[in-house]
Design a protein around this motif. Structure first.
Motif, PDB file in Angstrom:
ATOM      1  N   ILE A  29      31.437 -24.355  15.113  1.00  0.00           N
ATOM      2  CA  ILE A  29      32.661 -23.546  15.252  1.00  0.00           C
ATOM      3  C   ILE A  29      32.436 -22.469  16.308  1.00  0.00           C
ATOM      4  O   ILE A  29      31.319 -21.970  16.476  1.00  0.00           O
ATOM      5  N   GLU A  30      33.471 -22.141  17.034  1.00  0.00           N
ATOM      6  CA  GLU A  30      33.387 -21.153  18.122  1.00  0.00           C
ATOM      7  C   GLU A  30      34.599 -20.231  18.036  1.00  0.00           C
ATOM      8  O   GLU A  30      35.737 -20.681  17.921  1.00  0.00           O
ATOM      9  N   LYS A  31      34.309 -18.931  18.102  1.00  0.00           N
ATOM     10  CA  LYS A  31      35.359 -17.920  17.955  1.00  0.00           C
ATOM     11  C   LYS A  31      36.403 -17.983  19.084  1.00  0.00           C
ATOM     12  O   LYS A  31      37.603 -17.832  18.851  1.00  0.00           O
ATOM     13  N   ARG A 101      27.113 -18.376  33.888  1.00  0.00           N
ATOM     14  CA  ARG A 101      27.054 -18.688  32.448  1.00  0.00           C
ATOM     15  C   ARG A 101      27.954 -19.890  32.151  1.00  0.00           C
ATOM     16  O   ARG A 101      27.611 -20.772  31.361  1.00  0.00           O
ATOM     17  N   THR A 122      36.230 -18.820  12.973  1.00  0.00           N
ATOM     18  CA  THR A 122      35.069 -18.024  12.535  1.00  0.00           C
ATOM     19  C   THR A 122      34.873 -18.245  11.029  1.00  0.00           C
ATOM     20  O   THR A 122      35.684 -18.915  10.385  1.00  0.00           O
ATOM     21  N   CYS A 151      24.565 -18.654  15.303  1.00  0.00           N
ATOM     22  CA  CYS A 151      24.300 -18.611  16.756  1.00  0.00           C
ATOM     23  C   CYS A 151      25.404 -17.798  17.416  1.00  0.00           C
ATOM     24  O   CYS A 151      25.865 -18.132  18.506  1.00  0.00           O
ATOM     25  N   THR A 177      28.816  -5.844  35.629  1.00  0.00           N
ATOM     26  CA  THR A 177      28.564  -6.971  36.536  1.00  0.00           C
ATOM     27  C   THR A 177      29.872  -7.465  37.130  1.00  0.00           C
ATOM     28  O   THR A 177      30.948  -7.267  36.548  1.00  0.00           O
ATOM     29  N   TRP A 261      28.556  -4.000  30.084  1.00  0.00           N
ATOM     30  CA  TRP A 261      27.345  -4.547  29.490  1.00  0.00           C
ATOM     31  C   TRP A 261      26.437  -3.410  29.001  1.00  0.00           C
ATOM     32  O   TRP A 261      25.556  -2.940  29.740  1.00  0.00           O
ATOM     33  N   CYS A 279      19.632 -17.677  14.994  1.00  0.00           N
ATOM     34  CA  CYS A 279      19.042 -18.339  16.163  1.00  0.00           C
ATOM     35  C   CYS A 279      19.651 -17.719  17.421  1.00  0.00           C
ATOM     36  O   CYS A 279      20.859 -17.517  17.502  1.00  0.00           O
ATOM     37  N   VAL A 292      15.164 -13.098  30.053  1.00  0.00           N
ATOM     38  CA  VAL A 292      14.699 -14.207  29.223  1.00  0.00           C
ATOM     39  C   VAL A 292      15.511 -14.434  27.944  1.00  0.00           C
ATOM     40  O   VAL A 292      15.096 -15.204  27.082  1.00  0.00           O
ATOM     41  N   ALA A 294      18.532 -15.919  27.471  1.00  0.00           N
ATOM     42  CA  ALA A 294      19.065 -17.290  27.386  1.00  0.00           C
ATOM     43  C   ALA A 294      17.938 -18.289  27.180  1.00  0.00           C
ATOM     44  O   ALA A 294      18.051 -19.239  26.393  1.00  0.00           O
ATOM     45  N   ALA A 297      16.873 -18.165  23.646  1.00  0.00           N
ATOM     46  CA  ALA A 297      17.896 -18.782  22.796  1.00  0.00           C
ATOM     47  C   ALA A 297      17.748 -20.304  22.834  1.00  0.00           C
ATOM     48  O   ALA A 297      17.805 -20.978  21.792  1.00  0.00           O
TER      49      ALA A 297
HETATM   50  C1  FAD Z   1      25.831  -9.895  31.919  1.00  0.00           C
HETATM   51  C2  FAD Z   1      24.725 -10.674  31.275  1.00  0.00           C
HETATM   52  C3  FAD Z   1      23.726 -11.214  32.071  1.00  0.00           C
HETATM   53  C4  FAD Z   1      22.677 -11.922  31.494  1.00  0.00           C
HETATM   54  N1  FAD Z   1      21.702 -12.440  32.303  1.00  0.00           N
HETATM   55  C5  FAD Z   1      20.727 -13.183  31.769  1.00  0.00           C
HETATM   56  C6  FAD Z   1      19.739 -13.791  32.602  1.00  0.00           C
HETATM   57  O1  FAD Z   1      19.751 -13.631  33.821  1.00  0.00           O
HETATM   58  N2  FAD Z   1      18.780 -14.547  32.009  1.00  0.00           N
HETATM   59  C7  FAD Z   1      18.738 -14.736  30.666  1.00  0.00           C
HETATM   60  O2  FAD Z   1      17.860 -15.464  30.183  1.00  0.00           O
HETATM   61  N3  FAD Z   1      19.654 -14.165  29.853  1.00  0.00           N
HETATM   62  C8  FAD Z   1      20.636 -13.396  30.367  1.00  0.00           C
HETATM   63  N4  FAD Z   1      21.572 -12.820  29.555  1.00  0.00           N
HETATM   64  C9  FAD Z   1      21.431 -12.963  28.093  1.00  0.00           C
HETATM   65  C10 FAD Z   1      21.960 -14.292  27.619  1.00  0.00           C
HETATM   66  O3  FAD Z   1      23.296 -14.464  28.044  1.00  0.00           O
HETATM   67  C11 FAD Z   1      21.882 -14.336  26.105  1.00  0.00           C
HETATM   68  O4  FAD Z   1      20.565 -14.068  25.699  1.00  0.00           O
HETATM   69  C12 FAD Z   1      22.301 -15.701  25.587  1.00  0.00           C
HETATM   70  O5  FAD Z   1      23.630 -15.957  25.939  1.00  0.00           O
HETATM   71  C13 FAD Z   1      22.104 -15.785  24.090  1.00  0.00           C
HETATM   72  O6  FAD Z   1      22.649 -16.982  23.623  1.00  0.00           O
HETATM   73  P1  FAD Z   1      23.347 -17.038  22.192  1.00  0.00           P
HETATM   74  O7  FAD Z   1      23.842 -18.413  22.043  1.00  0.00           O
HETATM   75  O8  FAD Z   1      22.463 -16.452  21.183  1.00  0.00           O
HETATM   76  O9  FAD Z   1      24.573 -16.048  22.322  1.00  0.00           O
HETATM   77  P2  FAD Z   1      25.856 -16.247  23.222  1.00  0.00           P
HETATM   78  O10 FAD Z   1      25.537 -17.063  24.407  1.00  0.00           O
HETATM   79  O11 FAD Z   1      26.437 -14.895  23.402  1.00  0.00           O
HETATM   80  O12 FAD Z   1      26.825 -17.137  22.336  1.00  0.00           O
HETATM   81  C14 FAD Z   1      27.407 -16.661  21.159  1.00  0.00           C
HETATM   82  C15 FAD Z   1      28.668 -17.488  20.933  1.00  0.00           C
HETATM   83  O13 FAD Z   1      29.146 -17.228  19.640  1.00  0.00           O
HETATM   84  C16 FAD Z   1      30.528 -17.004  19.712  1.00  0.00           C
HETATM   85  N5  FAD Z   1      30.875 -16.150  18.576  1.00  0.00           N
HETATM   86  C17 FAD Z   1      30.756 -14.806  18.477  1.00  0.00           C
HETATM   87  N6  FAD Z   1      31.120 -14.398  17.255  1.00  0.00           N
HETATM   88  C18 FAD Z   1      31.485 -15.503  16.569  1.00  0.00           C
HETATM   89  C19 FAD Z   1      31.955 -15.723  15.252  1.00  0.00           C
HETATM   90  N7  FAD Z   1      32.108 -14.726  14.384  1.00  0.00           N
HETATM   91  N8  FAD Z   1      32.230 -16.991  14.894  1.00  0.00           N
HETATM   92  C20 FAD Z   1      32.095 -18.017  15.755  1.00  0.00           C
HETATM   93  N9  FAD Z   1      31.656 -17.862  17.016  1.00  0.00           N
HETATM   94  C21 FAD Z   1      31.336 -16.627  17.409  1.00  0.00           C
HETATM   95  C22 FAD Z   1      30.758 -16.363  21.056  1.00  0.00           C
HETATM   96  O14 FAD Z   1      32.093 -16.510  21.490  1.00  0.00           O
HETATM   97  C23 FAD Z   1      29.780 -17.145  21.906  1.00  0.00           C
HETATM   98  O15 FAD Z   1      30.320 -18.325  22.428  1.00  0.00           O
HETATM   99  C24 FAD Z   1      22.627 -12.095  30.092  1.00  0.00           C
HETATM  100  C25 FAD Z   1      23.636 -11.562  29.287  1.00  0.00           C
HETATM  101  C26 FAD Z   1      24.676 -10.852  29.865  1.00  0.00           C
HETATM  102  C27 FAD Z   1      25.758 -10.287  28.983  1.00  0.00           C
END
Ligand code: FAD
Length: 380
Positions: A29-31, A101, A122, A151, A177, A261, A279, A292, A294, A297
Protein backbone atom coordinates in the motif's frame (compact mmCIF):
# COMPACT_ATOMS: atom_id res chain seq x y z
CA UNK A 1 2.86 -16.16 4.03
CA UNK A 2 0.58 -13.11 4.22
CA UNK A 3 2.82 -10.05 3.96
CA UNK A 4 1.79 -6.39 4.09
CA UNK A 5 4.27 -3.71 2.96
CA UNK A 6 3.28 -0.24 4.11
CA UNK A 7 4.91 2.34 1.78
CA UNK A 8 5.82 1.88 -1.87
CA UNK A 9 9.02 3.93 -1.76
CA UNK A 10 12.57 2.74 -2.14
CA UNK A 11 12.63 0.13 0.63
CA UNK A 12 9.05 -1.02 0.03
CA UNK A 13 9.43 -1.56 -3.70
CA UNK A 14 12.82 -3.27 -3.29
CA UNK A 15 11.30 -5.65 -0.76
CA UNK A 16 8.22 -6.25 -2.91
CA UNK A 17 10.38 -7.05 -5.96
CA UNK A 18 12.59 -9.46 -4.00
CA UNK A 19 9.56 -11.23 -2.50
CA UNK A 20 7.97 -11.42 -5.94
CA UNK A 21 11.07 -13.32 -7.11
CA UNK A 22 10.41 -15.85 -4.35
CA UNK A 23 6.94 -16.43 -5.74
CA UNK A 24 5.31 -14.54 -2.87
CA UNK A 25 2.60 -11.95 -3.38
CA UNK A 26 2.84 -9.22 -0.77
CA UNK A 27 0.13 -6.59 -0.44
CA UNK A 28 1.77 -3.19 -1.05
CA UNK A 29 0.00 0.00 0.00
CA UNK A 30 1.20 3.53 -0.78
CA UNK A 31 -0.12 6.76 0.70
CA UNK A 32 0.40 8.87 -2.44
CA UNK A 33 -2.38 8.71 -5.03
CA UNK A 34 0.19 8.60 -7.82
CA UNK A 35 3.95 8.67 -8.22
CA UNK A 36 5.04 12.19 -9.18
CA UNK A 37 8.41 13.78 -9.98
CA UNK A 38 9.65 14.97 -6.58
CA UNK A 39 12.34 17.65 -6.86
CA UNK A 40 15.41 15.72 -5.94
CA UNK A 41 18.03 13.26 -7.10
CA UNK A 42 19.70 10.35 -5.41
CA UNK A 43 23.34 9.32 -5.42
CA UNK A 44 23.35 5.54 -5.27
CA UNK A 45 26.48 3.80 -4.04
CA UNK A 46 27.11 0.18 -5.05
CA UNK A 47 26.21 -0.55 -1.42
CA UNK A 48 22.56 -0.30 -2.51
CA UNK A 49 22.68 -0.48 -6.29
CA UNK A 50 24.18 -4.00 -6.08
CA UNK A 51 20.65 -5.20 -5.25
CA UNK A 52 19.54 -4.16 -8.74
CA UNK A 53 21.77 -6.85 -10.31
CA UNK A 54 19.70 -9.57 -8.68
CA UNK A 55 16.48 -7.83 -9.66
CA UNK A 56 17.53 -7.73 -13.33
CA UNK A 57 17.31 -3.93 -13.61
CA UNK A 58 20.93 -2.84 -13.16
CA UNK A 59 21.15 -1.98 -16.88
CA UNK A 60 18.22 0.38 -16.36
CA UNK A 61 20.24 2.19 -13.69
CA UNK A 62 23.13 2.56 -16.14
CA UNK A 63 20.68 3.91 -18.75
CA UNK A 64 18.85 6.41 -16.56
CA UNK A 65 21.70 7.38 -14.22
CA UNK A 66 24.94 9.27 -14.55
CA UNK A 67 28.19 7.90 -13.17
CA UNK A 68 29.84 10.31 -10.73
CA UNK A 69 33.55 10.63 -11.58
CA UNK A 70 34.76 13.35 -9.24
CA UNK A 71 33.76 14.80 -5.88
CA UNK A 72 35.01 18.24 -4.86
CA UNK A 73 34.70 20.27 -1.68
CA UNK A 74 35.21 24.04 -1.90
CA UNK A 75 35.29 26.63 0.87
CA UNK A 76 33.09 29.72 1.36
CA UNK A 77 35.00 31.66 -1.30
CA UNK A 78 34.88 28.89 -3.90
CA UNK A 79 38.48 27.73 -3.39
CA UNK A 80 38.73 23.96 -3.90
CA UNK A 81 39.84 22.28 -0.68
CA UNK A 82 39.88 18.78 -2.07
CA UNK A 83 39.16 16.97 -5.28
CA UNK A 84 38.57 13.26 -5.08
CA UNK A 85 38.72 10.92 -8.05
CA UNK A 86 35.74 8.67 -7.25
CA UNK A 87 37.52 5.66 -8.70
CA UNK A 88 39.64 5.64 -5.52
CA UNK A 89 36.46 4.65 -3.69
CA UNK A 90 34.63 2.74 -6.34
CA UNK A 91 37.26 0.82 -8.35
CA UNK A 92 36.87 -2.34 -6.33
CA UNK A 93 33.18 -2.15 -5.56
CA UNK A 94 31.52 -0.53 -8.55
CA UNK A 95 30.48 2.95 -9.66
CA UNK A 96 28.26 5.50 -7.93
CA UNK A 97 25.31 6.68 -10.01
CA UNK A 98 23.20 9.82 -9.67
CA UNK A 99 19.61 9.66 -10.88
CA UNK A 100 16.30 11.27 -10.06
CA UNK A 101 14.29 9.68 -7.26
CA UNK A 102 11.51 9.22 -9.80
CA UNK A 103 13.77 7.22 -12.12
CA UNK A 104 14.82 4.96 -9.23
CA UNK A 105 11.18 4.42 -8.25
CA UNK A 106 10.32 3.62 -11.88
CA UNK A 107 12.98 0.98 -12.21
CA UNK A 108 12.02 -0.62 -8.89
CA UNK A 109 8.39 -0.68 -10.04
CA UNK A 110 9.53 -2.38 -13.22
CA UNK A 111 11.29 -4.99 -11.04
CA UNK A 112 7.96 -5.62 -9.26
CA UNK A 113 6.44 -6.77 -12.57
CA UNK A 114 2.66 -6.96 -12.50
CA UNK A 115 2.39 -6.79 -8.70
CA UNK A 116 -0.39 -4.29 -7.95
CA UNK A 117 0.25 -1.34 -5.62
CA UNK A 118 -2.76 -0.01 -3.73
CA UNK A 119 -2.26 3.72 -4.18
CA UNK A 120 -3.81 6.34 -1.91
CA UNK A 121 -4.03 3.88 1.00
CA UNK A 122 -2.69 3.95 4.57
CA UNK A 123 -3.17 1.88 7.72
CA UNK A 124 -5.50 3.56 10.19
CA UNK A 125 -5.34 0.83 12.85
CA UNK A 126 -2.97 -2.03 13.58
CA UNK A 127 -3.34 -4.69 16.26
CA UNK A 128 -1.46 -7.92 16.98
CA UNK A 129 -3.21 -10.95 18.48
CA UNK A 130 -1.47 -14.32 18.69
CA UNK A 131 0.27 -14.93 15.37
CA UNK A 132 -1.79 -12.44 13.35
CA UNK A 133 -1.52 -8.73 12.67
CA UNK A 134 -4.96 -7.19 12.07
CA UNK A 135 -5.08 -3.99 10.06
CA UNK A 136 -7.76 -1.52 9.15
CA UNK A 137 -7.00 0.49 6.02
CA UNK A 138 -7.89 4.11 5.32
CA UNK A 139 -10.52 2.97 2.78
CA UNK A 140 -12.33 1.07 5.56
CA UNK A 141 -11.28 -2.42 4.43
CA UNK A 142 -9.51 -4.81 6.79
CA UNK A 143 -6.71 -7.34 6.49
CA UNK A 144 -4.95 -10.10 8.41
CA UNK A 145 -1.24 -10.69 7.96
CA UNK A 146 1.60 -12.89 9.23
CA UNK A 147 3.99 -9.95 8.98
CA UNK A 148 3.63 -6.22 8.43
CA UNK A 149 6.67 -4.31 7.13
CA UNK A 150 6.74 -0.59 7.77
CA UNK A 151 8.51 1.02 4.80
CA UNK A 152 6.79 4.38 5.16
CA UNK A 153 9.87 6.52 5.45
CA UNK A 154 11.31 9.00 7.92
CA UNK A 155 7.88 10.34 9.02
CA UNK A 156 6.52 6.80 9.47
CA UNK A 157 3.03 6.56 10.98
CA UNK A 158 3.46 2.84 11.56
CA UNK A 159 6.55 3.52 13.65
CA UNK A 160 4.62 6.01 15.77
CA UNK A 161 1.63 3.65 16.14
CA UNK A 162 3.60 0.53 17.07
CA UNK A 163 7.03 1.63 18.36
CA UNK A 164 6.61 5.22 19.60
CA UNK A 165 9.06 8.05 19.02
CA UNK A 166 12.69 7.27 18.35
CA UNK A 167 15.94 9.09 18.97
CA UNK A 168 16.45 12.09 16.71
CA UNK A 169 19.67 13.88 15.80
CA UNK A 170 18.66 17.37 14.70
CA UNK A 171 21.33 19.56 13.11
CA UNK A 172 18.88 22.50 13.28
CA UNK A 173 19.65 23.26 9.67
CA UNK A 174 17.33 23.04 6.67
CA UNK A 175 18.33 22.39 3.06
CA UNK A 176 16.34 23.17 -0.07
CA UNK A 177 16.72 21.30 -3.34
CA UNK A 178 15.70 22.03 -6.91
CA UNK A 179 16.41 20.85 -10.43
CA UNK A 180 18.32 23.27 -12.66
CA UNK A 181 20.57 23.51 -15.68
CA UNK A 182 23.03 20.67 -16.21
CA UNK A 183 25.43 22.98 -18.04
CA UNK A 184 26.66 25.16 -15.18
CA UNK A 185 29.23 22.65 -13.91
CA UNK A 186 31.29 19.97 -15.69
CA UNK A 187 29.20 16.82 -16.15
CA UNK A 188 29.94 13.89 -13.83
CA UNK A 189 31.23 16.28 -11.12
CA UNK A 190 29.71 16.62 -7.66
CA UNK A 191 30.80 19.96 -6.19
CA UNK A 192 29.94 21.05 -2.66
CA UNK A 193 30.74 24.40 -1.01
CA UNK A 194 31.05 24.03 2.74
CA UNK A 195 30.40 27.56 3.91
CA UNK A 196 30.41 29.06 7.36
CA UNK A 197 26.74 29.23 8.27
CA UNK A 198 25.58 27.97 4.87
CA UNK A 199 25.96 25.09 2.40
CA UNK A 200 25.65 24.76 -1.38
CA UNK A 201 25.98 21.70 -3.62
CA UNK A 202 25.48 20.74 -7.27
CA UNK A 203 24.80 17.08 -8.16
CA UNK A 204 24.69 15.83 -11.75
CA UNK A 205 21.96 13.73 -13.32
CA UNK A 206 21.28 13.02 -16.99
CA UNK A 207 20.28 16.29 -18.75
CA UNK A 208 19.97 18.30 -15.53
CA UNK A 209 21.53 18.95 -12.15
CA UNK A 210 20.13 18.92 -8.65
CA UNK A 211 21.08 21.94 -6.57
CA UNK A 212 20.93 21.96 -2.81
CA UNK A 213 21.45 24.91 -0.48
CA UNK A 214 21.26 24.98 3.30
CA UNK A 215 21.13 27.39 6.23
CA UNK A 216 20.61 27.16 9.98
CA UNK A 217 16.81 26.96 10.24
CA UNK A 218 16.66 29.95 12.61
CA UNK A 219 17.86 32.19 9.76
CA UNK A 220 14.55 31.73 7.92
CA UNK A 221 12.50 31.20 11.08
CA UNK A 222 10.87 27.92 10.10
CA UNK A 223 11.69 24.63 8.31
CA UNK A 224 8.87 25.32 5.88
CA UNK A 225 9.43 29.06 5.32
CA UNK A 226 8.01 30.45 2.04
CA UNK A 227 10.29 30.13 -1.00
CA UNK A 228 10.79 33.89 -1.40
CA UNK A 229 11.99 34.20 2.22
CA UNK A 230 14.40 31.31 1.71
CA UNK A 231 15.63 32.68 -1.59
CA UNK A 232 16.35 36.11 -0.10
CA UNK A 233 18.18 34.55 2.85
CA UNK A 234 20.30 32.37 0.58
CA UNK A 235 21.20 35.32 -1.64
CA UNK A 236 22.26 37.32 1.42
CA UNK A 237 24.24 34.59 3.16
CA UNK A 238 25.95 33.28 0.02
CA UNK A 239 26.75 36.79 -1.28
CA UNK A 240 30.54 36.33 -1.27
CA UNK A 241 30.32 33.03 -3.15
CA UNK A 242 27.78 34.44 -5.60
CA UNK A 243 30.25 37.24 -6.41
CA UNK A 244 33.07 34.73 -6.95
CA UNK A 245 31.28 31.91 -8.74
CA UNK A 246 29.05 32.52 -11.75
CA UNK A 247 27.69 28.98 -11.78
CA UNK A 248 26.39 29.24 -8.22
CA UNK A 249 24.97 32.70 -8.92
CA UNK A 250 23.11 31.41 -11.97
CA UNK A 251 21.82 28.26 -10.25
CA UNK A 252 20.37 30.35 -7.42
CA UNK A 253 18.93 32.93 -9.79
CA UNK A 254 17.14 30.23 -11.81
CA UNK A 255 15.85 28.33 -8.76
CA UNK A 256 12.17 27.41 -9.29
CA UNK A 257 9.98 25.90 -6.57
CA UNK A 258 12.11 24.62 -3.69
CA UNK A 259 11.83 21.21 -2.00
CA UNK A 260 12.13 21.68 1.81
CA UNK A 261 14.44 19.26 3.56
CA UNK A 262 14.92 19.59 7.34
CA UNK A 263 18.30 18.15 8.35
CA UNK A 264 17.55 15.57 11.01
CA UNK A 265 17.63 11.82 11.23
CA UNK A 266 15.81 9.15 13.26
CA UNK A 267 17.15 6.09 15.03
CA UNK A 268 15.11 3.29 16.62
CA UNK A 269 16.71 1.02 19.17
CA UNK A 270 14.86 -1.99 17.74
CA UNK A 271 13.23 -2.68 14.41
CA UNK A 272 10.90 -5.48 15.44
CA UNK A 273 7.84 -5.54 17.63
CA UNK A 274 6.16 -8.96 17.41
CA UNK A 275 5.30 -9.36 13.74
CA UNK A 276 5.66 -5.71 12.78
CA UNK A 277 9.06 -4.69 11.45
CA UNK A 278 10.69 -1.44 10.35
CA UNK A 279 12.69 -1.26 7.13
CA UNK A 280 14.48 1.70 5.52
CA UNK A 281 14.09 5.25 6.85
CA UNK A 282 11.23 4.25 9.16
CA UNK A 283 13.72 2.34 11.35
CA UNK A 284 16.89 4.32 10.70
CA UNK A 285 16.79 7.53 8.68
CA UNK A 286 19.92 9.35 7.64
CA UNK A 287 21.28 12.84 7.35
CA UNK A 288 22.16 13.11 3.67
CA UNK A 289 25.76 14.03 4.43
CA UNK A 290 27.18 10.68 3.36
CA UNK A 291 24.55 9.89 0.72
CA UNK A 292 23.67 6.40 1.92
CA UNK A 293 20.00 6.50 3.03
CA UNK A 294 18.61 4.97 -0.16
CA UNK A 295 21.42 2.43 -0.34
CA UNK A 296 20.76 1.25 3.19
CA UNK A 297 17.03 1.12 2.55
CA UNK A 298 17.64 -1.12 -0.46
CA UNK A 299 20.17 -3.45 1.09
CA UNK A 300 18.13 -3.77 4.30
CA UNK A 301 15.04 -4.61 2.24
CA UNK A 302 17.01 -7.24 0.31
CA UNK A 303 18.32 -8.73 3.57
CA UNK A 304 14.81 -8.85 5.03
CA UNK A 305 13.51 -10.58 1.91
CA UNK A 306 16.35 -13.08 2.22
CA UNK A 307 15.52 -13.89 5.85
CA UNK A 308 11.82 -14.21 5.02
CA UNK A 309 12.72 -16.59 2.18
CA UNK A 310 14.00 -19.02 4.81
CA UNK A 311 10.83 -18.93 6.92
CA UNK A 312 7.20 -19.93 6.84
CA UNK A 313 4.43 -18.00 8.58
CA UNK A 314 5.14 -19.59 11.94
CA UNK A 315 8.84 -18.69 11.85
CA UNK A 316 8.34 -15.02 11.00
CA UNK A 317 9.50 -13.75 14.45
CA UNK A 318 12.79 -15.64 14.08
CA UNK A 319 13.29 -14.27 10.54
CA UNK A 320 12.72 -10.74 11.84
CA UNK A 321 15.14 -11.26 14.71
CA UNK A 322 17.81 -12.50 12.29
CA UNK A 323 17.18 -9.56 9.94
CA UNK A 324 17.72 -7.08 12.76
CA UNK A 325 20.87 -8.87 13.97
CA UNK A 326 22.19 -9.02 10.44
CA UNK A 327 21.75 -5.36 9.47
CA UNK A 328 21.41 -3.17 12.53
CA UNK A 329 25.06 -2.74 13.55
CA UNK A 330 26.27 -1.83 10.06
CA UNK A 331 23.38 0.54 9.35
CA UNK A 332 23.94 2.25 12.71
CA UNK A 333 27.67 2.65 11.97
CA UNK A 334 26.77 4.23 8.60
CA UNK A 335 24.38 6.56 10.38
CA UNK A 336 27.08 7.53 12.89
CA UNK A 337 29.36 8.41 9.97
CA UNK A 338 26.62 10.56 8.45
CA UNK A 339 26.25 12.37 11.78
CA UNK A 340 30.03 12.97 11.92
CA UNK A 341 30.00 14.35 8.38
CA UNK A 342 26.99 16.52 9.36
CA UNK A 343 28.87 18.05 12.28
CA UNK A 344 31.68 18.96 9.86
CA UNK A 345 29.40 20.27 7.13
CA UNK A 346 26.85 22.25 9.13
CA UNK A 347 29.14 24.66 10.92
CA UNK A 348 27.79 28.06 12.00
CA UNK A 349 30.82 29.83 13.42
CA UNK A 350 33.59 31.41 11.32
CA UNK A 351 36.29 30.11 13.70
CA UNK A 352 35.08 26.51 13.54
CA UNK A 353 34.66 26.86 9.79
CA UNK A 354 38.26 28.01 9.45
CA UNK A 355 39.52 25.03 11.49
CA UNK A 356 37.37 22.61 9.49
CA UNK A 357 38.69 24.02 6.21
CA UNK A 358 42.30 23.55 7.33
CA UNK A 359 41.49 19.93 8.15
CA UNK A 360 39.83 19.39 4.78
CA UNK A 361 42.96 20.58 3.01
CA UNK A 362 44.94 17.74 4.54
CA UNK A 363 42.51 14.90 5.36
CA UNK A 364 40.49 13.20 2.65
CA UNK A 365 36.71 13.43 3.04
CA UNK A 366 36.66 9.65 2.62
CA UNK A 367 38.25 9.45 6.10
CA UNK A 368 35.05 10.86 7.63
CA UNK A 369 32.96 8.12 6.07
CA UNK A 370 35.39 5.34 6.96
CA UNK A 371 32.88 2.79 8.18
CA UNK A 372 30.71 3.37 5.11
CA UNK A 373 33.56 2.46 2.79
CA UNK A 374 34.45 -0.47 5.04
CA UNK A 375 30.85 -1.67 5.17
CA UNK A 376 30.81 -2.03 1.40
CA UNK A 377 33.23 -4.90 1.85
CA UNK A 378 31.36 -6.54 4.69
CA UNK A 379 28.69 -9.21 4.30
CA UNK A 380 25.24 -7.71 4.74
C1 FAD B 1 16.25 15.68 -1.00
C2 FAD B 1 16.74 14.31 -0.66
C3 FAD B 1 17.93 13.86 -1.23
C4 FAD B 1 18.42 12.59 -0.91
N1 FAD B 1 19.59 12.18 -1.48
C5 FAD B 1 20.04 10.94 -1.24
C6 FAD B 1 21.22 10.46 -1.88
O1 FAD B 1 21.86 11.17 -2.65
N2 FAD B 1 21.62 9.19 -1.62
C7 FAD B 1 20.93 8.38 -0.77
O2 FAD B 1 21.33 7.22 -0.59
N3 FAD B 1 19.82 8.81 -0.15
C8 FAD B 1 19.36 10.06 -0.36
N4 FAD B 1 18.23 10.50 0.27
C9 FAD B 1 17.57 9.63 1.26
C10 FAD B 1 16.70 8.60 0.59
O3 FAD B 1 15.76 9.23 -0.26
C11 FAD B 1 15.97 7.80 1.66
O4 FAD B 1 16.91 7.26 2.55
C12 FAD B 1 15.17 6.68 1.03
O5 FAD B 1 14.19 7.21 0.18
C13 FAD B 1 14.55 5.81 2.10
O6 FAD B 1 13.68 4.89 1.51
P1 FAD B 1 12.34 4.45 2.25
O7 FAD B 1 11.66 3.53 1.33
O8 FAD B 1 12.65 4.05 3.62
O9 FAD B 1 11.51 5.79 2.37
P2 FAD B 1 10.86 6.61 1.18
O10 FAD B 1 11.64 6.42 -0.06
O11 FAD B 1 10.65 7.98 1.71
O12 FAD B 1 9.47 5.90 0.93
C14 FAD B 1 8.43 5.95 1.87
C15 FAD B 1 7.14 5.73 1.09
O13 FAD B 1 6.10 5.50 2.01
C16 FAD B 1 5.00 6.29 1.64
N5 FAD B 1 4.23 6.55 2.86
C17 FAD B 1 4.47 7.48 3.81
N6 FAD B 1 3.58 7.36 4.80
C18 FAD B 1 2.77 6.33 4.48
C19 FAD B 1 1.66 5.72 5.12
N7 FAD B 1 1.22 6.14 6.30
N8 FAD B 1 1.07 4.69 4.49
C20 FAD B 1 1.49 4.26 3.28
N9 FAD B 1 2.53 4.80 2.63
C21 FAD B 1 3.18 5.81 3.23
C22 FAD B 1 5.59 7.53 1.01
O14 FAD B 1 4.66 8.18 0.17
C23 FAD B 1 6.75 6.93 0.25
O15 FAD B 1 6.40 6.50 -1.04
C24 FAD B 1 17.71 11.76 -0.01
C25 FAD B 1 16.51 12.21 0.55
C26 FAD B 1 16.03 13.47 0.24
C27 FAD B 1 14.74 13.93 0.86
Amino acid sequence: MRILIVGGGIAGLTLAAKLRQQGRTPVVIEKAHEYTDIGYGIGLYPLGSCVLHGLGVYDDLVDCGLEVQRYEIADHTGEILQSLDMSVLTNEIGPMYMLSRTALIDLLRKACGDLPIRMGTTVSKVEQTGETVHTTFSDGTQGEFDVVVSCDGIHSDMRKQVFGAGEKFDSEWTCWTWWGSGDLFPPELVREYWGRGWFFGGYPAPDRRMYCAGLPTKVVGDQYAPDDVVHDALTTHLAELIDNDEAVAQALKDAPKLFDWPMYDVRMEHWTQGRVVLCGDSGMAFLPTAGVGASNAMRSAAALADELSRADAQLVPLALELYEKRCYKIVKANQNDSRTAGRMMFVDSAALGWGRDQLLKHVSASAFIGSIIKSMKEPF
